[in-house]
Design a protein around this motif. Sequence first.
Motif, PDB file in Angstrom:
ATOM      1  N   UNK A 341      43.461  39.111  -7.177  1.00 41.44           N
ATOM      2  CA  UNK A 341      44.928  38.564  -5.985  1.00 41.44           C
ATOM      3  C   UNK A 341      44.415  37.708  -5.165  1.00 41.44           C
ATOM      4  N   UNK A 342      43.130  37.758  -4.564  1.00 40.69           N
ATOM      5  CA  UNK A 342      42.685  36.897  -3.376  1.00 40.69           C
ATOM      6  C   UNK A 342      41.765  35.978  -3.989  1.00 40.69           C
ATOM      7  N   UNK A 343      42.066  34.875  -4.721  1.00 38.34           N
ATOM      8  CA  UNK A 343      41.042  33.959  -5.321  1.00 38.34           C
ATOM      9  C   UNK A 343      40.317  32.889  -4.494  1.00 38.34           C
ATOM     10  N   UNK A 344      41.039  32.918  -3.067  1.00 37.24           N
ATOM     11  CA  UNK A 344      40.525  32.012  -2.260  1.00 37.24           C
ATOM     12  C   UNK A 344      39.864  32.794  -1.244  1.00 37.24           C
ATOM     13  N   UNK A 345      38.508  32.685  -0.666  1.00 35.79           N
ATOM     14  CA  UNK A 345      37.788  32.936   0.473  1.00 35.79           C
ATOM     15  C   UNK A 345      37.659  31.795   1.323  1.00 35.79           C
ATOM     16  N   UNK A 346      37.948  31.892   2.607  1.00 36.09           N
ATOM     17  CA  UNK A 346      37.758  30.989   3.577  1.00 36.09           C
ATOM     18  C   UNK A 346      36.847  31.608   4.723  1.00 36.09           C
ATOM     19  N   UNK A 347      35.536  31.430   4.663  1.00 38.37           N
ATOM     20  CA  UNK A 347      34.755  31.809   5.743  1.00 38.37           C
ATOM     21  C   UNK A 347      34.307  31.164   6.886  1.00 38.37           C
ATOM     22  N   UNK A 348      34.530  31.818   7.809  1.00 38.77           N
ATOM     23  CA  UNK A 348      34.488  31.105   9.212  1.00 38.77           C
ATOM     24  C   UNK A 348      33.247  31.527   9.725  1.00 38.77           C
ATOM     25  N   UNK A 349      32.266  30.560  10.138  1.00 38.02           N
ATOM     26  CA  UNK A 349      30.952  30.779  10.716  1.00 38.02           C
ATOM     27  C   UNK A 349      30.964  30.931  12.102  1.00 38.02           C
ATOM     28  N   UNK A 350      29.926  31.821  12.540  1.00 43.43           N
ATOM     29  CA  UNK A 350      29.930  32.097  14.059  1.00 43.43           C
ATOM     30  C   UNK A 350      29.373  30.746  14.712  1.00 43.43           C
ATOM     31  N   UNK A 351      28.601  29.738  14.110  1.00 44.90           N
ATOM     32  CA  UNK A 351      27.922  29.058  14.755  1.00 44.90           C
ATOM     33  C   UNK A 351      28.068  27.544  13.886  1.00 44.90           C
ATOM     34  N   UNK A 352      27.980  26.511  14.690  1.00 51.99           N
ATOM     35  CA  UNK A 352      27.943  25.171  14.040  1.00 51.99           C
ATOM     36  C   UNK A 352      26.783  24.078  14.516  1.00 51.99           C
ATOM     37  N   UNK A 353      26.380  23.168  13.989  1.00 52.39           N
ATOM     38  CA  UNK A 353      25.606  22.433  14.315  1.00 52.39           C
ATOM     39  C   UNK A 353      25.768  21.670  15.631  1.00 52.39           C
ATOM     40  N   UNK A 354      24.798  21.613  16.671  1.00 53.94           N
ATOM     41  CA  UNK A 354      25.094  20.849  17.724  1.00 53.94           C
ATOM     42  C   UNK A 354      25.000  19.323  17.551  1.00 53.94           C
ATOM     43  N   UNK A 355      25.663  18.988  16.285  1.00 53.12           N
ATOM     44  CA  UNK A 355      25.823  17.441  16.452  1.00 53.12           C
ATOM     45  C   UNK A 355      26.728  16.755  17.266  1.00 53.12           C
ATOM     46  N   UNK A 356      26.681  15.495  17.095  1.00 49.28           N
ATOM     47  CA  UNK A 356      27.653  14.407  18.018  1.00 49.28           C
ATOM     48  C   UNK A 356      28.779  14.875  17.966  1.00 49.28           C
ATOM     49  N   UNK A 357      29.452  15.057  16.843  1.00 47.88           N
ATOM     50  CA  UNK A 357      30.842  15.353  16.464  1.00 47.88           C
ATOM     51  C   UNK A 357      31.221  16.650  17.069  1.00 47.88           C
ATOM     52  N   UNK A 358      30.621  17.722  16.973  1.00 51.49           N
ATOM     53  CA  UNK A 358      30.785  19.091  17.420  1.00 51.49           C
ATOM     54  C   UNK A 358      30.809  19.282  18.753  1.00 51.49           C
ATOM     55  N   UNK A 359      29.672  18.568  19.546  1.00 54.14           N
ATOM     56  CA  UNK A 359      29.448  18.501  20.865  1.00 54.14           C
ATOM     57  C   UNK A 359      30.598  17.911  21.568  1.00 54.14           C
ATOM     58  N   UNK A 360      31.195  16.598  21.030  1.00 56.75           N
ATOM     59  CA  UNK A 360      32.590  15.858  21.504  1.00 56.75           C
ATOM     60  C   UNK A 360      33.536  16.990  21.314  1.00 56.75           C
ATOM     61  N   UNK A 361      33.573  17.737  20.279  1.00 58.13           N
ATOM     62  CA  UNK A 361      34.942  18.546  20.132  1.00 58.13           C
ATOM     63  C   UNK A 361      35.154  19.504  20.853  1.00 58.13           C
ATOM     64  N   UNK A 362      33.726  20.141  21.409  1.00 61.59           N
ATOM     65  CA  UNK A 362      33.677  21.326  22.218  1.00 61.59           C
ATOM     66  C   UNK A 362      34.011  20.666  23.703  1.00 61.59           C
ATOM     67  N   UNK A 363      33.665  19.421  24.099  1.00 60.40           N
ATOM     68  CA  UNK A 363      33.833  18.915  25.305  1.00 60.40           C
ATOM     69  C   UNK A 363      35.455  18.752  25.449  1.00 60.40           C
ATOM     70  N   UNK A 364      36.194  18.209  24.256  1.00 62.69           N
ATOM     71  CA  UNK A 364      37.478  18.297  24.389  1.00 62.69           C
ATOM     72  C   UNK A 364      38.123  19.684  24.421  1.00 62.69           C
ATOM     73  N   UNK A 365      37.605  20.644  23.709  1.00 58.87           N
ATOM     74  CA  UNK A 365      38.185  21.791  23.965  1.00 58.87           C
ATOM     75  C   UNK A 365      38.031  22.259  25.518  1.00 58.87           C
ATOM     76  N   UNK A 366      37.015  22.010  26.087  1.00 59.05           N
ATOM     77  CA  UNK A 366      36.808  22.466  27.605  1.00 59.05           C
ATOM     78  C   UNK A 366      37.822  21.662  28.415  1.00 59.05           C
ATOM     79  N   UNK A 367      37.938  20.381  28.072  1.00 57.99           N
ATOM     80  CA  UNK A 367      39.170  19.590  29.061  1.00 57.99           C
ATOM     81  C   UNK A 367      40.440  20.243  28.548  1.00 57.99           C
TER      82      UNK A 367
END
Length: 694
Positions: A341-367
């Motif tokens: 009945x639930x053929x799709x699993x979308x798993x959300x990780x608790x951490x992400x690499x501290x790469x350029x994209x994710x650092x910029x995204x976190x700063x954007x979230x803060x702002x």
Amino acid sequence: MGELAFTIRELAPEDAVFSYPVSVVSDHEPIPANPGIIGQPRALRALSMGMAIDSAGYNIFVSGDPGTGRQSAVLQVAQPLRGDTGKLRDIAYVHNFLKPDSPVVLTFPPGDGAEFASAMKTFTFRLQQKIKNFVSGKQPDAPIDPEELAAASWTLLEPIAHRFDAISCVNHLRHIKNDIRDHAYLFGMMDAEQVKNSDIFYRYGVNLLINHADTASRPLIVESHPTFSNLFGSVDPNTDVHDDRHLPYLSIHAGSLLEAAGGFMVINAEEMLAEEGLWDSLKRFLDTGSLVIQNSSNGISANRTSGIRPQPAPLSVKIILIGSETTYDKFCEHDEQFLKLFKVSAEFDFAMPANKENIAGTIGFIRRTVAKERLLPVSDDAIAELLRYSSWYAEQRNELTTQLSFVSDLLQEADYWARQSDANVIDRTKVVRAMDERDYVSGITESRINSEIAAGEMIIMLKGTKTGMVNGLAVMDRGAASFGTPTVISATVAPGSEGIVNIEHEAGLSGEIHDKGLLILEGYLRKRYARSFPLSIYAGICFEQSYAEVDGDSASSSELFALLSAIGEIPVRQDIAVTGSVNQMGEIQPVGGINEKISGFYKICAKMGLTKHQGVIIPKQNINSLILPYDVLDAIERHAFHLYPIETVDEGMQILTNRPAGVRNAKGNFPVDTLNRAIEDRLRKLYELSRPNS
């Protein structure tokens, strides 16, 4: 003597320090103004596919920790798919003339349901006028010709039948015509006023539950409180099928599943499971594709109290369950239909690499948070400190937490302390103040434990040496807060064949993982020492003054050091605390909560008085997890506190004893005056004492 030489490796102060530079903002430009979901590419890809496929079984389970953006991601991915309204249907219930306790369901294209209900209301009014004309034009007590009345009613119904030509609608209208004919004799006994007030006309109404006349997009319903009535709808109890004014079809109320027909429904899995039987009912709906509106609080024997069972409504709804990884695993293990009945699993990780994209995204979230919550402006050094906190929460220097709500919470608190000090900007000092205040307000239990240690109520030595006793480190959780605290681990050894006795297990205070750790210790002793003789000991290991359940293997190295000390009768330092797990090969493995453990031991050492010799033995792999409080870093910089990263048991024993561990020579023997030689000789002696002829 060269083989007896050894070195003690201490972590350099510069290696203990971790921070983001103040230039982190300019280094990661451009910063997105609306970053969306950050650091979850796998989950977003699974959601995009699952939401787009309309085939049976392509419902979605979204797993992960709260605060990782699970629900926000569902709403984001669903938004561009909501424009296709082709599957929307108006849903109505009408009286069942053949079986009144089973109201008939009718479905219409969007907007037609309201038109049909309006047409039937107009029909009822005109029918009353016609019947009043019949009554007024006849002799008193003269009957009304049933066929003539039926024909007159059909002249009113026929245009409706042409407009709504679905078979179910036409059949319903024909039943109305027949019902009017069957009631001709009653109308013949009424006067005009009685016709006007007759309850019979309630039989011809429409209960329009879902009206999409003004709906421009597919529904997306978030059911925050899943119960039977909220999900499946309800039927008013004690409805009498013979009471025309309160007919069963009028007692039906829609639930959120009916409201979500043709669209998406989001349900919290844990809250759904808290309602007994709700999951089984949802499964039946998903399996059949039709909804039975229920009238029971537990979904069992639905509608038996009222004897009413509305016809099932055919629905197409995409179900998205949101829950933890543990809940997902339970579904997979205990329900064989779940993966169908639930053929799709979308798993959300608790951490992400501290790469350029994710650092910029976190700063954007803060702002974005600053703008949305109308907080004080945030400086670049404050952003750098918030990123450091994000990595601390993820427990890795090269990662950031995806639980951005926790970053937002700290930012809100930093804004509070900035305003308290009449500052016009949130700078680094305000973020640090917010973290310090958190430690203070949640530190009652930690302070009590440290006071008990200082007063001698909890017996923990922080100087000198002792045989068979090691200061281990544990993490205690109090709600959202956690802290480290030392715990004394003791070991005793005697001749015998029982092996290692886990006192916590014997007292019912040991978890399965901790039990496994003790078995690993026994395996290590056999591999390392008992090569030419059987392992024959009776050893007891205990967490002193601990009365709560012990689980996990992060203290297994501490237990092994205490055991080796007891076996070899070798005193070990008490000013050094130990954390780390161990395998049967004697390799030290990383553990969680390393920052809390180090900080907790430092606090009690500072409270009792720093001797410049205290410190903590940690797994070498945990260096990348070190994001320590600034007071601990200052003590390390002043060489008043020390960290010792190790890879093997031998390294740890050398630090605790200041003696060489020793390596087997070509003949397979440990050198004299080494730790391993003393331990092996004592194990051999215990074997000799355990032999029957001894």
